[in-house]
Design an enzyme around this catalytic site. Sequence first.
Site, short mmCIF file in Angstrom:
data_model
loop_
_atom_site.label_atom_id
_atom_site.label_comp_id
_atom_site.label_asym_id
_atom_site.label_seq_id
_atom_site.Cartn_x
_atom_site.Cartn_y
_atom_site.Cartn_z
N GLY A 10 0.83 -1.21 0.00
CA GLY A 10 0.00 0.00 0.00
C GLY A 10 0.86 1.25 0.00
N LYS A 138 -10.76 -4.64 11.74
CA LYS A 138 -9.38 -4.59 12.22
C LYS A 138 -9.14 -5.63 13.31
CE LYS A 138 -8.39 0.17 10.89
NZ LYS A 138 -8.08 1.56 11.34
#
Length: 312
Positions: A10, A138
């Site tokens: 990313g 998460k």
Amino acid sequence: MAKSKVLVVGGTGYIGKRIVKASLAQGHITYVLQRREMGLDIDKIQMLLSFKKQGARLIQGSFSDHQSLVDAVKQVDVVICTMSGVHFRSHNILLQLKLVDAIKEAGNIKRFIPSEFGTDPSRMGHALEPGRVTFDEKMRVRRAIEDAKIPFTYVTANCFAGYFAANLSQMETLLPPRDKVTIYGDGNVKVVYMDEDDIASYTIKTIDDPRTLNKTLNIRPPENILSQRELVEKWEKLIGKELQKISLSQEDFLASMKGLDFASQVGVGHFYHFFYEGCLTNFKIGEEGEEASELYPDVKYTRMDEYLKIYL
């Protein structure tokens, strides 16, 4: 001791590009995953090439090709994932489960830092719908990491200054108002505002530090723990003008969620927890965590009055 080799997944994203820069600056051999999914995104391709000019190494990989991820992971010691987890841009948190599988199979990684960088999801089991989806996902990634016995560091960095300080924490702009400002409740709840480059610097500091192994790094430097009113006062001092302040009650703020699209409802829920509930500062950091500015006093973090000067 030799510095760890780092893979950033990313790396062309908002935080990712800063992580790449910080990793190179701190002397790490730095790889950036070049995903086939980028296709014709010329801006991302050009950014990757700029990283290459700075000394980063590009490595091919795809989330649709498990073996390519395994091969990429085997080249490094540390993996840092910075994939977006905000719904108004792109939301890819659960893609990390494929990365966890690759790290588990490779078996050589001594530290994995998953994409978090905001609120500590382990403290958000009570979060409002639909915004709690971010924290739930998460936590799902955390469970997968721990079940696979992968060494980790979780980084919670609180409020990115570009999104929360530059606009004095207003919801529909990224620039600071010059006439009037909405104040959440009494405006005295403490939050934490962080320059994104400082977040990256602290993150890279952790990767060879045994004190942060299998712990949460809380980036909460004392001078950046501010109420919204304190932030507004810093801006008023810079522009030499007092803003008109419009207080918004908790009830009216939550009522504003009705009729909004999904991404906007997520945002309202998160703002509620930050600015009314105080979820970023209403706890003490326990044995499971460390505070970044205490561990790394050599990092000269940016105070918010200095940060705001660029907007004058």
